[in-house]
Scaffold this motif. Structure first.
Motif, PDB file in Angstrom:
ATOM      1  N   ARG A 163      21.624   6.858  46.761  1.00  0.00           N
ATOM      2  CA  ARG A 163      21.924   8.131  46.157  1.00  0.00           C
ATOM      3  C   ARG A 163      21.770   8.151  44.711  1.00  0.00           C
ATOM      4  NH1 ARG A 163      27.497   9.122  45.761  1.00  0.00           N
ATOM      5  NH2 ARG A 163      27.348  11.239  46.355  1.00  0.00           N
ATOM      6  N   GLU A 164      21.424   7.054  44.029  1.00  0.00           N
ATOM      7  CA  GLU A 164      20.922   7.087  42.733  1.00  0.00           C
ATOM      8  C   GLU A 164      19.217   6.969  42.698  1.00  0.00           C
ATOM      9  OE1 GLU A 164      23.314   7.368  40.516  1.00  0.00           O
ATOM     10  OE2 GLU A 164      24.700   7.141  41.818  1.00  0.00           O
ATOM     11  N   ALA A 174      26.579   0.908  42.117  1.00  0.00           N
ATOM     12  CA  ALA A 174      26.009   2.331  42.097  1.00  0.00           C
ATOM     13  C   ALA A 174      26.285   3.248  40.984  1.00  0.00           C
ATOM     14  CB  ALA A 174      26.165   3.141  43.277  1.00  0.00           C
ATOM     15  N   ARG A 175      27.589   3.069  40.679  1.00  0.00           N
ATOM     16  CA  ARG A 175      27.807   3.891  39.411  1.00  0.00           C
ATOM     17  C   ARG A 175      27.279   3.401  37.980  1.00  0.00           C
ATOM     18  NH1 ARG A 175      32.049   7.735  39.925  1.00  0.00           N
ATOM     19  NH2 ARG A 175      31.871   7.965  37.709  1.00  0.00           N
ATOM     20  N   THR A 178      24.629   1.318  37.826  1.00  0.00           N
ATOM     21  CA  THR A 178      23.170   1.577  37.924  1.00  0.00           C
ATOM     22  C   THR A 178      23.025   3.045  37.228  1.00  0.00           C
ATOM     23  OG1 THR A 178      23.162   0.271  39.930  1.00  0.00           O
ATOM     24  CG2 THR A 178      21.186   1.998  39.554  1.00  0.00           C
ATOM     25  N   ALA A 179      23.663   4.259  37.560  1.00  0.00           N
ATOM     26  CA  ALA A 179      23.602   5.365  37.095  1.00  0.00           C
ATOM     27  C   ALA A 179      23.702   5.185  35.449  1.00  0.00           C
ATOM     28  CB  ALA A 179      24.417   6.241  37.690  1.00  0.00           C
ATOM     29  N   SER A 186      20.827   3.252  33.462  1.00  0.00           N
ATOM     30  CA  SER A 186      19.357   3.636  33.752  1.00  0.00           C
ATOM     31  C   SER A 186      18.903   4.332  32.705  1.00  0.00           C
ATOM     32  CB  SER A 186      19.330   4.142  34.854  1.00  0.00           C
ATOM     33  OG  SER A 186      19.747   3.458  36.461  1.00  0.00           O
TER      34      SER A 186
END
Length: 415
Positions: free
Chosen positions: A32-33, A323-324, A326-327, A330
């Motif tokens: 999703r990212e 994932a959070r 990662t966002a 980035s």
């Protein structure tokens, strides 16, 4: 002139080792990212073994964010209450009103068949373009200058900027990078999921999650799949395990462990699957989950005993937090994986340590005998049904950074 060769497709940004609930939910979250994710599963096909699983609001919150909650609700059951009873005399000790719990946290408490939850994430990964490879047995992990690689049993090698080891309780990565051993509780679990018509005459509560706690044993019951199926879990301390025997937790011990329990429990025992059982194992908590660009996740990082019903939930939380961050970390050049992994470890380790140690303590409290059992029952009966002080730390919003960790409360065993 030879026609131009097609360009070689780019490799994955992330390798996820393990195609269980933790691995697939993490692969979906990272996809999703905008990352290219490849999942390596050692089995010949994706699937889950087991029966029911409980999903608390700290997980249904994530399913809602992923757009998967409605599908999960259509396949599962939203019970009305969670009720703890004494396994010997069947008296109610305490309960949670799960409809009020949903109002308190904003998201429901749900029960679902483990294979149905796994299937939801498998379908989501396919729709998101996650590369799903089966019959890939990982036997070793190595660091590289720009990431990490895994070695396969067939001699192959796979590499990426990040490798997530979601390979379960007996993780190859955990063995190689940490080197500790599993810890036996000397308890064993039997499971069964049967058509509900087979148990309606047994005095069951179809709309509740019911937990009977008894000396050195407990018994869990709840409906599944829209109420058409009924899930049962029987857990007991194995005398053979205590004696140091290798073959422990056998069906003869199951029958003996529940001989003195109330009618509802005794009537459920003959329906338990007897061709398989699950020795209840965990590991001592560790502080380091990240080794270079290899990150442990789920049971590879923090396998708990099942008393808090948070094992799969914690794995899903791990992937969400990874994932959070990662966002958050980035740029146009891609994720700063060192920053991502440092944040992931900072957020998750202490919370999961607390779940692991609390699960052990709850198991001890559930299984008390004699005067201690009577005193426990007295204390639990005094509890206010609408007191959420003992659940806020685990059912509240998932932490994203250390200073967002919910307030600490002293837990009381119930779920």
């Amino acid at each position: 002139m030879n026609p131009a060769q097609p360009p070689t497709p780019p490799g994955p940004d992330v390798l996820v080792v393990g195609g269980g609930i933790g691995g697939l939910s993490t692969a979906f979250a990272l996809s999703r990212e905008g990352l290219r994710v490849r999942v390596l599963e050692r089995a010949e096909e994706f699937g889950e073994v087991g029966a029911g699983i409980q999903i608390a609001p700290n997980c249904t919150r994530i399913l809602d964010e992923y757009g998967l909650l409605d599908e999960a609700k259509s396949l599962g059951v939203l019970p009305e209450s969670m009720v703890m009873r004494d396994a010997l005399d069947a008296r109610e000790l305490t309960r949670l009103d799960l409809r009020d719990l949903e109002r308190h946290y904003g998201f429901p408490y749900m029960v679902i068949h483990r294979s149905d939850l796994h299937g939801i994430f498998l379908h989501a990964c396919r729709a998101a373009g996650v590369e799903l490879l089966t019959d890939r047995t990982v036997v070793g992990y190595e660091h590289t200058d720009g990431g990490a690689r895994v070695r396969l049993a067939d001699g192959g090698v796979e590499e990426a900027r990040l490798v997530v080891a979601a390979d379960g309780l007996r993780s190859v990565a955990r063995r190689q990078l940490v080197g500790d051993n599993v810890v036996s509780s000397d308890y064993v679990a039997y499971r069964a999921a049967v058509p509900i018509d087979q148990v309606r005459a047994n005095g069951i509560a179809e709309k509740d999650v019911t937990l009977h706690v008894g000396p050195r044993c407990h018994f869990v019951q709840y409906a599944l799949r829209g109420g058409d199926m009924f899930n049962q879990v029987a857990v007991f301390e194995s005398p053979k395990a205590l004696a140091g025997q290798d073959d422990w937790g056998t069906p003869d011990e199951l029958d003996a462990a529940f001989e003195a329990t109330c009618d509802t429990v005794r009537k459920g025992i003959p329906l338990m699957w007897r061709d398989r059982w699950w020795q209840m194992l965990d590991r001592d908590p560790v502080d380091t989950w990240v080794h270079g660009r290899i990150a442990l996740l789920g049971d590879a990082a923090h396998p708990p005993l099942q008393y808090m019903a948070q094992g799969a939930v914690m794995a899903i939380e791990d992937g969400w937090v990874l994932a959070r961050h990662t966002a958050r970390h980035s740029t146009a050049d891609g994720p700063d994986w060192d920053a991502v992994l440092a944040a992931y470890e900072a957020v998750r380790v202490e919370h999961c340590r607390r779940v692991q140690t609390t699960a052990r303590a709850w198991g001890a409290l559930w299984h008390l005998d004699g005067e201690q059992r009577l005193r426990r029952n007295e204390i639990l009966r005094e509890r206010d049904v609408y007191d959420y002080g003992f659940t806020d730390w685990v059912y509240g919003p998932t932490a994203l950074t250390p200073d967002e960790e919910p307030p600490m409360f002293t837990p009381i065993p119930l779920s």
